[in-house]
Enzyme design. Structure first.
Site, PDB file in Angstrom:
ATOM      1  N   THR A 102       0.829  -1.213   0.000  1.00 16.31           N
ATOM      2  CA  THR A 102       0.000   0.000   0.000  1.00 16.31           C
ATOM      3  C   THR A 102       0.860   1.257   0.000  1.00 16.31           C
ATOM      4  OG1 THR A 102      -0.118  -0.279   2.389  1.00 16.31           O
ATOM      5  CG2 THR A 102      -2.055  -0.960   1.149  1.00 16.31           C
ATOM      6  N   SER A 119      32.271  -4.978   6.779  1.00 15.24           N
ATOM      7  CA  SER A 119      31.119  -5.499   7.523  1.00 15.24           C
ATOM      8  C   SER A 119      31.462  -6.902   7.985  1.00 15.24           C
ATOM      9  CB  SER A 119      29.870  -5.529   6.647  1.00 15.24           C
ATOM     10  OG  SER A 119      29.933  -6.635   5.771  1.00 15.24           O
ATOM     11  N   SER A 166      15.170 -11.216   3.991  1.00 16.65           N
ATOM     12  CA  SER A 166      14.070 -11.927   4.652  1.00 16.65           C
ATOM     13  C   SER A 166      12.805 -11.102   4.752  1.00 16.65           C
ATOM     14  CB  SER A 166      14.501 -12.329   6.071  1.00 16.65           C
ATOM     15  OG  SER A 166      15.684 -13.060   6.020  1.00 16.65           O
ATOM     16  N   SER A 187      18.048  -3.552   4.513  1.00 17.30           N
ATOM     17  CA  SER A 187      18.696  -2.450   3.780  1.00 17.30           C
ATOM     18  C   SER A 187      18.301  -1.087   4.358  1.00 17.30           C
ATOM     19  CB  SER A 187      18.392  -2.521   2.282  1.00 17.30           C
ATOM     20  OG  SER A 187      17.019  -2.546   2.060  1.00 17.30           O
ATOM     21  N   GLU A 219      17.915   5.109  -1.039  1.00 18.94           N
ATOM     22  CA  GLU A 219      17.671   3.769  -1.559  1.00 18.94           C
ATOM     23  C   GLU A 219      16.953   3.824  -2.909  1.00 18.94           C
ATOM     24  OE1 GLU A 219      16.055   1.110   1.355  1.00 18.94           O
ATOM     25  OE2 GLU A 219      16.252  -0.627   0.036  1.00 18.94           O
ATOM     26  N   ASP A 272       9.718   1.405   4.778  1.00 21.42           N
ATOM     27  CA  ASP A 272      10.834   0.807   5.519  1.00 21.42           C
ATOM     28  C   ASP A 272      11.718   1.858   6.200  1.00 21.42           C
ATOM     29  OD1 ASP A 272       9.662  -1.433   4.550  1.00 21.42           O
ATOM     30  OD2 ASP A 272      11.241  -1.939   3.134  1.00 21.42           O
TER      31      ASP A 272
HETATM   32  C1  GLA Z   1       9.130  -3.783   0.392  1.00 21.55           C
HETATM   33  C2  GLA Z   1       9.310  -2.291   0.136  1.00 21.55           C
HETATM   34  C3  GLA Z   1       8.276  -1.468   0.889  1.00 21.55           C
HETATM   35  C4  GLA Z   1       6.865  -1.997   0.649  1.00 21.55           C
HETATM   36  C5  GLA Z   1       6.817  -3.514   0.869  1.00 21.55           C
HETATM   37  C6  GLA Z   1       5.480  -4.090   0.531  1.00 21.55           C
HETATM   38  O1  GLA Z   1       9.434  -4.065   1.723  1.00 21.55           O
HETATM   39  O2  GLA Z   1      10.605  -1.897   0.546  1.00 21.55           O
HETATM   40  O3  GLA Z   1       8.383  -0.124   0.500  1.00 21.55           O
HETATM   41  O4  GLA Z   1       6.408  -1.654  -0.620  1.00 21.55           O
HETATM   42  O5  GLA Z   1       7.809  -4.169   0.097  1.00 21.55           O
HETATM   43  O6  GLA Z   1       4.518  -3.659   1.438  1.00 21.55           O
END
Ligand code: GLA
Length: 381
Positions: free
Chosen positions: A38, A70, A124, A129, A161, A173
């Site tokens: 979304t 790293s 995962s 990231s 990103e 994220d």
């Molecule tokens: C990845 C993307 C997010 C989002 C999800 C799906 O994690 O990085 O921005 O779009 O997929 O909800």
């Protein structure tokens, strides 16, 4: 005893560069409770911070280079700040991207030595990231004495990103890794970037299982889903699908769309509605209702948005059948990654363990593991 990523990053820095880092900062990974695919459609999302974090130990150098190391790549690599990315995206690309996104804001970065240590599983669906970029930007904020708020930093992380690494992710994220606080879900309006912490009720508990199926091929499919959403939005006369509102399937001319695009729209609009319902369920500590919403989200992601896999479906189905599981679904971008499941307080570890045992045969080649709750040994770290 386990050592925190902060301590490990500090030690790795000293061992690599022969002096102590001046700044060590970290950021958590995230699990999205509900509101999947979304964020790039102008909708709501509801992620939570993971206990696992990524740490960046850093000092400014004057070399116009990023020297990085790293735990996964223990030999230090130096690359020019503005070096073009190679064919494969590496973790150095994310570090450079963080510096370049700051430079674009008018904040020149003279060059950095940096060491990264992380407990966030990679590939995962748990935002390793974004955690890396936010931790790096936090360390740069301290090192350069910058006044960015966590919201400002999240926007720069997204830009890093999206535009400098070149992965077309949404804003969820970096916002989650920068703004989410423990024991709360972050309700984020991805259009206005208004956000609110919604307390996670003490009566309930989450588990996260990493299926071990890496979503390496995800970016192509992810781009495809984004493009489909954009195509549907254009056909329906809006710039973002969530401008349509939840009842749009009855109102707008969805007949003009192909069956595939109609299914994509159905997922996005219904999922956006489920976020609001989930917030209501959290506020009422209504575990049964929240569990049903997770199950409905999974079905929609599997059937209408088509971002699940047979292995993940098997894991969700097995987990759902365990006594005490209130609901489960795939979490993150899809095509592998992790599942999230809901139980009453004190039951998550047992339910997750049983789900793993029962799906062991089917997932034997993948080495699935429980990521949340942490085992007691891990949580002492
Ligand atoms: C990845 C993307 C997010 C989002 C999800 C799906 O994690 O990085 O921005 O779009 O997929 O909800």
């Amino acid at each position: 005893m386990n050592v925190t990523p902060d301590q490990r990053a500090r030690e790795l820095f000293e061992a690599t560069y022969g002096y102590a880092p001046l700044h060590v900062e970290s950021a958590p990974g995230r699990v999205n409770l509900i509101g999947e695919h979304t964020d790039y459609n102008g909708g709501f999302v509801l992620p939570m911070a993971l206990p696992q974090r990524t740490a960046a130990a850093l000092a400014i150098n004057q070399s116009r280079q990023v020297r990085s190391v790293s735990e996964q790549l223990p030999r230090a690599v130096a690359s020019a700040l503005d070096a073009p990315s190679g064919l494969r995206i590496t973790f150095q690309d994310y570090l450079r991207a963080a510096c370049l996104a700051l430079a674009e804001k008018g904040q020149a970065v003279p060059g950095v030595d940096i060491a990264i240590s992380s407990d966030v599983p990679i590939g995962s669906g748990l935002s390793s990231s974004a955690a890396l970029v936010v931790a790096t930007l936090r360390a740069l904020r301290s090192a350069l004495g910058l006044g960015y708020t966590d919201l400002g930093l999240a926007k720069i992380a997204h830009r890093a990103e999206h535009s400098f690494v070149g992965v077309p992710v949404g804003v969820m994220d970096p916002m989650a890794c920068s703004l989410a606080v423990p024991n709360s879900a972050l309700l984020l309006n991805t259009r206005s970037l208004e956000f609110e912490n919604v307390a996670f009720p003490p009566e309930l508990e989450l588990a996260v299982i990493d299926s071990g199926q890496r979503h390496e091929h995800a970016s192509g499919e992810y781009r495809a889903r984004r493009a489909e959403c954009e195509e549907a939005a254009a056909a329906l006369g809006v710039s973002l699908l969530c401008e349509l509102g939840e009842d749009a399937m009855e109102r707008v001319d969805v007949a003009a769309l192909s069956p595939k695009l109609r299914a994509r729209v159905l997922h996005v609009l219904s999922e956006n509605g489920r976020v609001a319902a989930a917030v209501d369920a959290l506020r009422r500590a209504d575990g049964e209702r929240l569990g049903r919403l997770l199950a409905a989200s999974h079905a929609s992601l599997r059937d209408d948005f088509q971002v699940s896999t047979p292995e993940i479906d098997a894991l969700v189905e097995t987990a759902t059948a365990v006594v005490g599981c209130l609901g489960a679904r795939i979490t993150g971008g899809g095509f592998g990654g992790s599942i999230v499941l809901l139980t009453r307080k004190g039951k998550a570890a047992d339910v997750a363990r049983e789900a793993l045992e029962k799906s062991a045969l089917r997932l034997a080649h993948l080495e699935p593991r429980v990521v949340v709750p942490l085992s007691s040994a891990e949580s002492q770290a």
